[in-house]
Write a protein that holds these residues in place. Sequence first.
Motif, short mmCIF file in Angstrom:
data_model
loop_
_atom_site.label_atom_id
_atom_site.label_comp_id
_atom_site.label_asym_id
_atom_site.label_seq_id
_atom_site.Cartn_x
_atom_site.Cartn_y
_atom_site.Cartn_z
N GLU A 1 -115.36 -46.11 -11.00
CA GLU A 1 -116.10 -46.82 -10.21
C GLU A 1 -116.74 -46.08 -9.16
OE1 GLU A 1 -116.38 -50.20 -10.75
OE2 GLU A 1 -115.44 -50.04 -12.42
N PHE B 1 -121.36 -45.76 -19.37
CA PHE B 1 -120.29 -46.69 -18.78
C PHE B 1 -120.83 -47.42 -17.72
CE2 PHE B 1 -116.25 -47.35 -16.82
CZ PHE B 1 -115.57 -48.22 -17.74
N ASN B 2 -121.66 -47.13 -16.93
CA ASN B 2 -121.80 -47.90 -15.64
C ASN B 2 -123.43 -47.58 -15.28
OD1 ASN B 2 -121.48 -45.34 -14.46
ND2 ASN B 2 -119.79 -45.83 -13.37
N LEU B 3 -123.77 -48.09 -14.24
CA LEU B 3 -125.24 -47.84 -13.79
C LEU B 3 -125.32 -46.72 -13.16
CD1 LEU B 3 -127.90 -49.32 -13.39
CD2 LEU B 3 -127.21 -50.18 -10.94
N LYS B 4 -124.31 -46.26 -12.69
CA LYS B 4 -124.51 -44.77 -11.80
C LYS B 4 -124.84 -43.72 -12.81
CE LYS B 4 -121.82 -46.15 -7.85
NZ LYS B 4 -120.52 -46.17 -7.15
N GLY C 1 -120.79 -41.73 -12.25
CA GLY C 1 -121.37 -42.17 -13.51
C GLY C 1 -120.45 -41.52 -14.65
#
Length: 91
Positions: free
Chosen positions: A62, A4-7, A65
């Motif tokens: 946000e 879902f995100n870079l983290k 991860g």
Amino acid sequence: MWLFNLKALICGFAGLAGFFIAVRFSDSRELAIIVATLSAMLFDLFLRFTNDEVENPGINPEAGGHIWFAPIWAVGILFLIIAGLAYLNVF
């Protein structure tokens, strides 16, 4: 696996590092999976609770991860249960 995100990708690399370190010092694949999962989960929790930009870091996408719109630590608990049962030869 859909990140879902870079983290989540960063936490995945932390898990891979934990996996390779565990494989280096142990011959058990199940134990290496447990170490990898714990590494990713702990790194995700570290990223979440050191993020000052969000109000509720526990479940906010946000803050840490997410995989399949679920926090890494929530998915990790399922992986820990499966790997733990395999390590104990329940399967």
